[in-house]
Design an enzyme around this catalytic site. Structure first.
Site, PDB file in Angstrom:
ATOM      1  N   ASP A   1      -5.256   2.232   8.971  1.00 19.60           N
ATOM      2  CA  ASP A   1      -3.925   2.872   9.579  1.00 19.60           C
ATOM      3  C   ASP A   1      -3.885   3.753  10.435  1.00 19.60           C
ATOM      4  OD1 ASP A   1      -1.257   3.571   9.290  1.00 19.60           O
ATOM      5  OD2 ASP A   1      -1.416   4.106   7.377  1.00 19.60           O
TER       6      ASP A   1
ATOM      7  N   ARG B   1       6.694   7.130   0.361  1.00 11.39           N
ATOM      8  CA  ARG B   1       5.636   7.625   1.305  1.00 11.39           C
ATOM      9  C   ARG B   1       6.590   7.542   2.658  1.00 11.39           C
ATOM     10  NH1 ARG B   1       0.191   4.766   3.756  1.00 11.39           N
ATOM     11  NH2 ARG B   1      -0.960   6.776   3.594  1.00 11.39           N
TER      12      ARG B   1
ATOM     13  N   LYS C   1      -7.016  -6.274   6.463  1.00 10.87           N
ATOM     14  CA  LYS C   1      -6.371  -5.708   5.080  1.00 10.87           C
ATOM     15  C   LYS C   1      -4.970  -5.515   5.227  1.00 10.87           C
ATOM     16  CE  LYS C   1      -7.174  -1.018   2.956  1.00 10.87           C
ATOM     17  NZ  LYS C   1      -7.676   0.150   3.083  1.00 10.87           N
TER      18      LYS C   1
ATOM     19  N   ASP D   1      -1.852  -3.951   3.334  1.00 16.03           N
ATOM     20  CA  ASP D   1      -1.596  -3.073   2.598  1.00 16.03           C
ATOM     21  C   ASP D   1      -0.010  -3.100   2.115  1.00 16.03           C
ATOM     22  OD1 ASP D   1      -1.892  -0.565   1.229  1.00 16.03           O
ATOM     23  OD2 ASP D   1      -2.642   0.281   2.821  1.00 16.03           O
TER      24      ASP D   1
ATOM     25  N   ASN E   1       2.451   0.033   0.364  1.00 16.28           N
ATOM     26  CA  ASN E   1       2.295   1.435  -0.353  1.00 16.28           C
ATOM     27  C   ASN E   1       3.296   1.962  -0.932  1.00 16.28           C
ATOM     28  OD1 ASN E   1      -0.469   2.478   0.133  1.00 16.28           O
ATOM     29  ND2 ASN E   1       0.269   1.596   2.247  1.00 16.28           N
TER      30      ASN E   1
ATOM     31  N   ASP F   1      -7.583   3.301  -4.586  1.00 15.65           N
ATOM     32  CA  ASP F   1      -7.788   4.485  -3.720  1.00 15.65           C
ATOM     33  C   ASP F   1      -8.907   5.431  -3.981  1.00 15.65           C
ATOM     34  OD1 ASP F   1      -6.229   3.204  -1.484  1.00 15.65           O
ATOM     35  OD2 ASP F   1      -4.540   4.610  -1.888  1.00 15.65           O
TER      36      ASP F   1
HETATM   37  C1  DGJ Z   1      -3.394   2.948   0.988  1.00 11.59           C
HETATM   38  C2  DGJ Z   1      -4.734   1.991   1.006  1.00 11.59           C
HETATM   39  O1  DGJ Z   1      -5.011   1.890  -0.325  1.00 11.59           O
HETATM   40  C3  DGJ Z   1      -5.779   2.859   1.726  1.00 11.59           C
HETATM   41  O2  DGJ Z   1      -7.011   2.335   1.660  1.00 11.59           O
HETATM   42  C4  DGJ Z   1      -5.327   2.990   3.191  1.00 11.59           C
HETATM   43  O3  DGJ Z   1      -5.382   1.830   4.043  1.00 11.59           O
HETATM   44  C5  DGJ Z   1      -3.997   3.579   3.311  1.00 11.59           C
HETATM   45  N1  DGJ Z   1      -2.998   3.110   2.452  1.00 11.59           N
HETATM   46  C6  DGJ Z   1      -3.524   3.791   4.629  1.00 11.59           C
HETATM   47  O4  DGJ Z   1      -2.479   4.216   4.834  1.00 11.59           O
END
Ligand code: DGJ
Length: 750
Positions: free
Chosen positions: A367, A443, A476, A478, A480, A548
């Site tokens: 990120d 977030r 990757k 993601d 969130n 994480d």
């Molecule tokens: C959550 C992910 O699980 C982390 O590894 C990382 O990529 C962050 N987001 C980045 O915002």
């Protein structure tokens, strides 16, 4: 594999390991479950498995006292007539009632396994690998047709099931519940195992007794979630990791799900799994169909390990797809915990250069590389590189990383938007929201309405613009935050129950389009760690970032739990810095590596800031892992000691030909004057002599599995070192490599 008695209408699906038997009950025309479990010999008829008791009940037909659906074990139960338990499906008719009577109509058998359009599912590579039975049910009162699909594989102790609803009539049908599978098992002598968690502590194993009534786990978060995984197992109370009966249920899906058990008063256990009916509905107009996701049911008489290995093998080889499926996975370094948002090209190249020198193969830029993304309040949705951080763009950086001899990977979070972006400015209506009501953030970000094809299309083109022309080997992906205020401005009010499912179909569609254009990219799924670590994602992304939490001690639980269902080749596991960023714990570089070995293996730390000693250790660990990663990622994994039950955790991965194995043994706290302890191994060839490194012992497989490895706290003499292994100290670990490859050499060691 599928045998049918045309007269009695009995269906027997079987392979060497399992049998699944049901029949048509002639009187009610219902499908009646007769048996699911260990393989039994085929008989012309299994009529003796039919159970009927004269019980007080509501019956379907006047003058008849044996047509109560409550007392017939169902394959796909309804509610509204004579079965009062929770149903596998529910339909609301225009009149307002919910009564159906699905009757057996016909069946067909096909070689192989048809794909499920738009949905992830297990597959075959040639038609001899499986057979599929489709049973067609028709509603007695309407033109609704329901297809129950059953696949049996030649080589897996597995039955997969899915259901398809088709409306051939003019009445508009509202589907309110559509489970992928349901089964009535004949007793309730089970415990329930499932994976419970939260952010940074995913997949903790829970095991509890069944009781009469309902028990369920579910997600209504828009993703399979950190809280529960779309998996449950019914386990005999005496079953262990290696012995006893286990029924595993797993859903190939990434959205809201429910996995439910209902034990009735006669101790029949009804187990079902599918899309969560809470917050779900789907309108079916004339000519339209609804296909449920696929459910995978495993039967094991070799305990939980037997179940896990069936899932591992099926999911690794016949759910994961593409170029990377059978490849050894690259050792990676990810800059997230090294820099968070604070980096520039120079820093990235410095990390990459150091990493390349130590043997890392893939650099992943996480990120913060786009727009003005300097913290988590901004920029998601505008996927253009930040030229102040990356003056040569992603393209330029990817070329430089390649010049260092590394592959290059990039982070995206395509489903989200921040309000300070052009995307939001131009399309404020593209977020999931109820007009006129508050929209919650997670977030600081909002969820793009992936139920809308034009939104998915926009993100495809933005991602394509970055990927095309750059040298990107890995992505990757993601996600969130969860979905709240679930509502799509693009859908009419009577279709709002479709939002969650349409959203996930949009996610799958974007994955599919990217994979079609870039078949060589290795995808790793991620959702704030493991919030979407599910079989649905595995179909697109053969790896998933498990959590994480990168602390080695916490990871023991997380990886142990994840291994219930998911193969090691899919478990994203990295070594990070100490004190650990999530829990502040200090663990040795050895222990961190020894835990991360049992997955895809990589690093997530500022390698430039490490001491020479740490760097040398890393180099050694990478060399070791590269030598053994094929074994780790493609061997048979067994859990030996549970981190949920004591101070020690242990596991072993054994090669398919049983010529080599890797054991991980971990101790949380050192104990003064500790009790004696042995570690009995599993999965070895009883006849083979193995050389056990690093102790240089030569021992037979039967001996290692029955007598076990011996640990001691106070190993001093040389001969003791040869036979025992030290477990002194807090947070310690040992890796043992067993090989029987060179028999003559092994004999000498003995
Ligand atoms: C959550 C992910 O699980 C982390 O590894 C990382 O990529 C962050 N987001 C980045 O915002």
């Amino acid at each position: 594999m599928i045998q049918v008695n045309e007269v009695t209408k009995e269906f027997h699906l079987s392979n060497k390991k399992v049998s699944y038997i049901f029949r048509v009950d002639k009187k009610t025309k219902q499908l009646e479950q007769l048996y699911f479990g260990k393989h039994i010999k085929h008989r012309e008829s299994f009529f003796y498995l039919v159970e009927r008791e004269n019980r007080p009940a509501n019956n379907l037909y006047e003058g008849d006292h044996t047509s109560s659906l409550e007392h017939i074990k169902q394959e796909y139960p309804s509610f509204g007539t004579t079965d009062f338990r929770y149903p596998a499906y529910q339909i609301k008719w225009e009149a307002g009632d919910r009564v159906t009577h699905l009757e057996y109509s016909s069946y067909n058998i096909t070689k192989g396994k048809p794909i499920l359009e738009g949905l992830p599912a297990t597959y075959v590579e040639n038609e001899t690998e499986a057979e599929t039975l489709t049973v067609i049910l028709k509603d007695a009162y309407s033109d609704l047709e329901v297809q129950l699909n059953y696949t049996i594989f030649t080589d897996f102790p597995v039955i997969t099931r899915s259901t398809r609803f088709s409306n051939h009539g003019s009445e508009v049908i509202e589907l309110e519940n559509a489970m992928s599978t349901s089964i009535d098992l004949p007793d309730a002598n089970f415990e329930l195992v499932h994976l419970n968690g939260a952010w940074a502590r995913e997949t903790h194993v829970e095991r509890k007794e069944l009781h009469t009534g309902l028990q369920s786990i579910s997600s209504a978060r828009g993703a399979s979630s950190h809280a529960h995984n779309p998996f449950m197992a019914l386990v005999r109370p005496t079953s262990t990791e290696t012995n006893g009966e286990v029924y595993g249920f797993s859903l190939v899906y990434s959205g809201n799900f429910t996995a439910q058990i209902e034990v009735d008063t006669y101790h029949v256990t009804r187990a079902m799994i599918g899309i969560n009916p809470f917050q779900f509905s789907w309108k079916l107009t004339n000519g339209k169909s609804f296909q449920t996701p696929e459910a995978v049911m495993v039967y094991s008489d070799e305990g939980l390990n037997g179940m896990s290995q069936a899932f591992h093998e099926l999911y690794r080889t016949r759910l994961a797809r593409g170029t990377w499926r059978d490849e050894e996975r690259p050792v990676l370094i990810n800059n997230w915990e090294a820099t968070y948002f604070d980096f520039n090209e120079e820093k990235i190249l410095e990390i990459a250069e150091n990493a390349a020198e130590l043997g890392v193969e893939l650099f992943v830029l996480d990120d913060g590389w786009f727009n003005k993304r300097n913290d988590d309040t901004s920029s998601l949705g505008d996927w253009v590189e930040d030229k102040t951080k990356l003056p040569n763009g992603v393209k330029g950086l990817s070329e430089k990383i390649h010049q260092l001899g590394l592959k290059f990977g990039l982070w995206f979070e395509p489903e989200m938007v921040n309000k300070d972006t052009k995307l939001y400015e131009h399309h404020p209506d593209w977020i999931i929201q109820v007009p006129g009501k508050n929209v919650s953030h997670g977030r600081n970000q909002f969820v793009l309405d992936f139920s809308r094809p034009e939104v998915v299309d926009n993100l495809y083109h933005q991602m394509d613009a970055i990927i095309d022309g750059s040298q990107i080997d890995y992505i990757k992906w993601d996600m969130n935050r969860y979905i709240s205020e679930a509502f799509s401005i693009a859908l009419p009010s009577d279709r709002q129950g479709e939002v969650y499912h349409r959203y996930i179909l949009g996610v799958y569609d974007l994955y599919e389009r990217l994979i079609a254009k870039y078949p060589n990219i290795l995808f790793e799924s991620c959702a704030g760690g493991g919030a979407r670590n599910d079989p649905g994602m595995l179909f697109y992304a053969p790896q998933a970032w498990a959590s994480d939490d990168t602390d080695a001690v916490e990871r023991l639980k997380i990886q142990y739990g994840t291994s219930m269902v998911y193969p090691l080749s899919s478990i994203g596991s990295h070594v990070s810095a100490v004190p650990n960023h999530q829990v502040g714990r200090m663990t040795s570089m050895d222990m961190r590596s020894h835990v991360a070995y049992f997955g895809t293996f990589g690093y997530e730390l500022d390698i430039t800031a490490l001491s020479q000693m740490d760097k040398e250790a890393i180099q050694k660990h990478i060399q070791f892992f590269k030598k053994h990663r094929k074994l780790v990622q493609q061997g048979d994994f067994y859990r030996l000691k549970s981190p949920f039950e004591g101070n020690h955790t242990a596991w072993i991965v054994v090669s398919k030909d049983q010529t080599e194995a890797l054991v991980g043994f971990y101790q949380i706290l050192g104990t003064p004057n500790p009790a004696y302890e042995r570690l009995q191994l599993t999965g070895l060839d009883t006849e083979k002599m193995y050389k056990v490194h690093p102790m240089e012992q030569a021992r037979y497989g039967d001996d290692l599995m029955a007598a076990g490895l011996i640990f001691a706290d106070d190993v001093t003499t040389e001969s003791e070192t040869k036979w025992k292994f030290n477990r002194h100290g807090d947070f310690t670990s040992n890796i043992f490599y067993l090989t029987s490859k060179n028999d003559s050499e092994v004999e000498q060691w003995g």
